[in-house]
Write a protein that holds these residues in place. Structure first.
Motif, mmCIF file in Angstrom:
data_model
loop_
_atom_site.group_PDB
_atom_site.id
_atom_site.type_symbol
_atom_site.label_atom_id
_atom_site.label_comp_id
_atom_site.label_asym_id
_atom_site.label_seq_id
_atom_site.Cartn_x
_atom_site.Cartn_y
_atom_site.Cartn_z
ATOM 1 N N PRO B 59 9.304 48.771 13.094
ATOM 2 C CA PRO B 59 7.913 49.181 13.360
ATOM 3 C C PRO B 59 7.680 50.684 13.181
ATOM 4 O O PRO B 59 6.629 51.101 12.693
ATOM 5 N N LEU B 62 6.477 52.212 9.705
ATOM 6 C CA LEU B 62 5.185 51.927 9.068
ATOM 7 C C LEU B 62 4.266 53.137 8.999
ATOM 8 O O LEU B 62 3.303 53.148 8.241
ATOM 9 N N PHE B 68 4.734 46.670 5.123
ATOM 10 C CA PHE B 68 3.662 46.020 5.864
ATOM 11 C C PHE B 68 4.201 45.458 7.187
ATOM 12 O O PHE B 68 5.402 45.209 7.339
ATOM 13 N N LEU B 69 3.293 45.234 8.109
ATOM 14 C CA LEU B 69 3.641 44.717 9.442
ATOM 15 C C LEU B 69 4.437 43.404 9.360
ATOM 16 O O LEU B 69 5.395 43.201 10.101
ATOM 17 N N ASP B 70 4.048 42.524 8.438
ATOM 18 C CA ASP B 70 4.735 41.224 8.370
ATOM 19 C C ASP B 70 6.085 41.306 7.647
ATOM 20 O O ASP B 70 6.726 40.296 7.404
ATOM 21 N N ILE B 72 8.508 43.418 8.876
ATOM 22 C CA ILE B 72 9.469 43.952 9.863
ATOM 23 C C ILE B 72 10.670 43.010 9.966
ATOM 24 O O ILE B 72 10.518 41.784 10.039
#
Lengths: 67, 202
Positions: B59, B62, B68-70, B72
């Motif tokens: 995290p 970013l 991107f968040l998805d 991680i």
């Protein structure tokens, strides 16, 4: 002995006879510093055995973290 | 326009595109610098890229890294490869999951013409230069891109033939300057820019 360090003439005295002594005389951290002498990068393992002579051109790179 | 290179002809000549397409590029590290360097290189037409990094996306990456968040928990080199292919499916990518250290770095990037140094620690940057500094390969390194102050600008210093340092060479994460997107990405883009300029001038 006159050396050209990062483009500037400097005289650090007659005791600075090799690269290791030069780096020791400057206020830099050895573990973060790289040295180029007359166009060649000198590995830290070879600093003490690499003699300096008057007129040598030296580039000192003191790296900083981040990326 | 489906073909990336056909569209790039609007901005670059065929001769220029062939030069960048064929240049064999290596990127050591795929974090703030590396992920963004790769992005700029592929958009500039580079077509042969080897990336090495052992890390997975966290995290805290970013804020500046091109993920991107998805993503991680996924491999950085794999997600960067996916992104690059999304820009230009014709790009040749080698993604290697490996932690580079003093015992294995010298054996890497043997067939590469250009290597970008994109590590985060100063000690690794020194190791990179001491390993490849006399190889004759074009080396583009980053040093000093943390913090928010632009008082000392990100600059390009040529330290010897084929070796460039990009950054302010001062702002250090170990001195409390945080790695934030504006200067990290600016530095990465400038590093890619030095590579583009050198390849086009060959």
């Amino acid at each position: 002995m006159e050396l050209i360090i990062n483009g500037e003439k400097q005289d650090l005295g007659s005791g600075v006879t090799n690269v290791d002594l030069l780096i020791g005389a400057l206020s830099v951290k050895k573990e973060r510093t790289a040295v180029e002498l007359n166009g060649m990068i000198i590995d830290q393992n070879n600093w003490a055995s690499t003699a300096l002579k008057s007129g040598d051109k030296i580039e000192i790179v003191s790296f900083v973290g981040g990326g | 326009m489906k073909n990336f290179y056909a569209a790039l002809l609007k901005y670059m000549s065929k001769e220029q595109i062939v030069k960048v397409q064929r240049a064999k590029v290596g990127i050591a590290g795929c974090g703030g610098l590396g992920s963004n360097i790769a992005n700029v290189l592929v958009r500039s037409g580079f077509g042969d890229i080897e990336m090495i990094d052992h890390d997975v996306i966290e995290p805290s990456n970013l804020n500046r890294q091109n993920y991107f968040l998805d993503e991680i928990g996924f491999s950085k080199v794999e997600m960067t490869a996916k992104r690059l292919i999304g820009i230009n499916p014709d790009v040749y990518i080698m993604a290697k999951k490996l932690f580079l250290d003093k015992d294995n770095i010298a054996g890497q990037f043997k067939d590469r013409d250009i290597i970008f140094e994109a590590f985060d620690s100063a000690e690794s940057k020194k190791l990179f230069l001491e390993t490849f500094g006399n190889s004759g390969k074009l080396l583009i390194m980053g040093s000093g891109m943390a913090g928010i102050s632009n008082e000392k600008p990100i600059a390009v210093r040529k330290i010897k033939e084929n070796v460039y340092i990009v950054g302010d060479e001062e702002a250090d994460i170990s001195k409390g300057f945080p790695p934030l997107a504006p200067r990290v990405i600016a530095c990465a883009a400038m590093m890619a820019g030095v590579g583009l300029e050198q390849v086009l001038n060959r």
